[in-house]
Design an enzyme around this catalytic site. Structure first.
Site, short mmCIF file in Angstrom:
data_model
loop_
_atom_site.label_atom_id
_atom_site.label_comp_id
_atom_site.label_asym_id
_atom_site.label_seq_id
_atom_site.Cartn_x
_atom_site.Cartn_y
_atom_site.Cartn_z
N GLU A 270 50.40 70.14 66.39
CA GLU A 270 51.67 70.55 67.12
C GLU A 270 53.02 69.83 67.55
O GLU A 270 53.72 70.25 68.34
CB GLU A 270 51.12 71.04 68.65
N HIS A 291 32.22 68.03 47.63
CA HIS A 291 31.48 69.62 46.34
C HIS A 291 31.85 70.63 47.02
O HIS A 291 31.28 71.28 46.72
CB HIS A 291 29.88 69.19 46.87
N LYS A 403 51.00 83.65 74.52
CA LYS A 403 50.17 83.83 75.71
C LYS A 403 50.78 84.37 76.94
O LYS A 403 50.07 85.40 77.20
CB LYS A 403 50.74 82.00 76.25
#
Lengths: 430, 430
Positions: A270, A291, A403
């Site tokens: 951000e 792994h 938003k």
């Protein structure tokens, strides 16, 4: 905290940065340091974050949460910077019992609430504006669940929010303990404030120690990257990004720092993901990801910096003796799990270097002070990178579009972004 | 499963692939499909993974774990492919009570063992070779902890391993139920076998449904990417990687698929991270990471494909009514948490497209069948990408260097890699 940038130098790694280039960069680091100091002195937006270890009042937090300290569980209701710092601190301090609602997946909200003993749970609701849709929706659901369980939620809730807004109003109406979000600090830089410390304080964690460590990190900032671990790390990230390491894989060899890697990912993404710049943060975990991700880190593109986080000490857990063939070297009655993970750390670090893949080692103390030091050092490193890039470190303008679209879709007003959703280009295979 | 690749096309995104380029690529997809079918028919190493939905014997698994099905908790002791598939399946099926020791952090091992009611816990130990250092060390510690807690570990343990090795020998000596790892299948491709299904079976999950879904994914493979969701996804990943999307951020809008993103990261990194190729998998989570990673995904470099995973349905969790100003659009008594997360999904997808950032939508059913379908489709997509790149999809040679170094450091033999550790280039700032 100690930073070892040897494996990011150009005589080891590709990409790598030469010592000469770091010395030339150091002149810019000095100017940025002066800028940061000025911002701190003036409590400027964003820079004020580095003052939190001084300005956060641990006593005020302890007094506010005192009625809730009988709870064995804390539920944080918040999202993004309103949750990640708190989870990072409580987990790094080794505190169990901190749950979080930081999503609006209905199955998960129900699962979390079903699993919690609500009468024994303190709720910490965090939203700076007091209007964050996900947080408020979850809070409404939590209140209802507590009421249905016969628990008076007004006795079990503490709020951290701004001076105004619906959460502040609710706190005043219901007489809830309410704390202030710090002024001038974006959520992702607010771990060492009310936002990040309340759950740890409820669970009995040493939040004062975290603040002490934060002050140490702040005091270790200096005019030269060669004198300041935080700037050394930030400068190497910047230099390597410019040289092609557009990914930064953060790999703590400590499970208690797994949320730290998430927190770092938000801080980096951000703050720095702007103007076509910014390393992509990748969350990894040692030794487990040896792994899983190590094959790629060694043999894939040379576009990654691997940040290896080592612990300066380990608790003593001996591996029991065994006479099983082939395992005698582990189960010899002397080797501990810590020896094993330390050997794997050193082996992975060397294996990356042997493949010419750049990596940096951060060594942290697994103590409250070490946690505070790490978080503040990474914030300072992030601010340095932002200044060197010339981006606006403390805003996040690109998230506003979505938003508005979501709000429009939910009938919360007229937003042209919502119309774009219907125009999606489709090519469906099923 | 449905795949929508519209937002990865070149008229939407940069990088993007044109429909013409996909049509030309489709000729190669057909040849790869024939190669894959041949590998499956011959049960060739690796390709055999796609046969697991047929060859895995759910009845055998159920019979082996039957003595343990009274346990409310399962502890998987394994690492990498011996743990991730099992965690992914149990969590995706909504089963609680599955803990894992997939690291050798002594503090974490102690924490996990302290938190578990050991008398009510079944232990599943997984290692193909039976010699994996991390797994065996943890197993020795678990055995000791159970004994100290007065629990007969031989009554509480099931083993999944190869035909030979120390784990097989221990199972025979102690009379433990023992299952075989599948032949010719690397661990990361073994989720739909004993390796991945045992914990879910102990916890009462619908492992048969998972296998049914896996068969459906297998049957949906076809000669054209336009007829096969798995190949459509793989082909777009390949085309976009070549065009600059060297990162693949997998962002499920389902908390129950959070481990799936980890599993995918191993599948992608270990299979494709070779010869300087391979997308870097990034694990994200919707809607949470809208408040963390989305700024970077929209405004950072155009080097990322975002894989958005949507759920075809959601449980009904209404948001309680509220008269709080500014929240009426949420707390109107009709909007649910599912409506909120679905709106955020659509808004994020559109916001990425509006910024010209490539993204793909996978729509999955939140059922056992849907889970099996998703996993096998991703395996097929991965194999397709590996074939298109011409890499060795089913091996992981780059991790051997570090394993030898670690073993040498622990006194398990003479290895020149261990000497390299001492020669580390250092530039320490503290």
């Amino acid at each position: 905290m100690q930073v070892d940038i040897g494996n990011a130098l150009s005589d080891v790694a590709r990409p790598g940065v030469s010592e000469g280039a770091l010395e030339r960069l150091d002149e810019r680091v000095a100017r940025v340091h002066e800028r940061i100091e000025r911002g701190m002195a003036d409590d400027e937006f964003g820079y004020a974050a580095l003052n939190l270890p001084e300005t956060t009042d641990a006593t005020e937090i302890r007094e506010a949460v005192e009625p809730l300290t009988d709870a064995d569980h804390v539920l944080t209701v918040g999202i993004g910077g309103s949750a990640l710092g708190a989870v990072t601190v409580s987990r790094a301090l080794g505190l169990d019992g901190h749950a979080v609602l930081d999503n609006v997946d209905p199955a998960e909200t129900r699962r979390v609430l079903d699993a919690l003993p609500l009468a024994d749970t303190a709720v910490h609701v965090v939203s700076k504006s007091g209007t964050t849709a996900e947080t408020l929706a979850n809070f409404l659901v939590v209140r209802e669940a507590m009421t249905e369980a016969g628990v008076d939620w007004t006795e079990r809730t503490v709020v951290t929010t701004g001076a105004d807004g619906p959460l502040r109003a609710a706190a005043e109406t219901e007489g809830l303990p309410a704390l202030d979000v710090p002024e001038g600090v974006p959520g992702r830089f607010a771990a060492l404030s009310t936002v990040g410390l309340v759950p740890a304080a409820i669970l009995g964690g040493d939040v004062e120690g975290v603040l002490v460590g934060g002050r140490a990190a702040r005091e270790s900032l200096a005019l030269s990257l060669f004198d300041s671990p935080a700037y050394a790390y930030g400068a190497v990230c910047y230099a390597l990004e410019n040289r092609g390491a557009t990914t930064n894989a953060v790999m703590p060899y400590l499970e208690s720092l797994e949320p730290f890697a998430e927190w770092f990912a938000q801080l980096w993404a951000e703050s720095l993901g702007k103007d076509g710049l910014g390393q992509t943060p990748v969350r990894a975990l040692g030794a487990t990801d040896q792994h899983s991700q190590l094959q790629l880190y060694r043999a894939g593109r040379h576009d990654k910096l691997v940040t290896l986080v080592q612990s300066s000490e380990r608790p003593d857990v001996p591996i029991p003796e065994t006479d099983v063939a082939g395992l005698a070297y582990l189960g010899d009655g002397e080797t501990t799990l810590g020896d094993l993970v330390d050997a794997e750390f050193a082996a992975t670090e060397a294996s990356l270097a042997a493949a010419g893949q750049p990596n940096v080692r951060l060594t942290v103390d697994p103590t409250p002070e070490g946690v505070g030091e790490l978080l503040v050092a990474m914030e300072a490193a992030c601010i340095l990178v932002g200044e060197l890039h010339g981006v606006e470190t403390f805003t996040q303008p690109a998230v506003e579009w979505g938003k508005r679209a979501a709000r429009g879709l939910l009938g919360g007003g007229e937003f042209e972004e919502a119309d774009a959703v219907a125009e999606k280009r489709r090519l469906v295979v099923e």
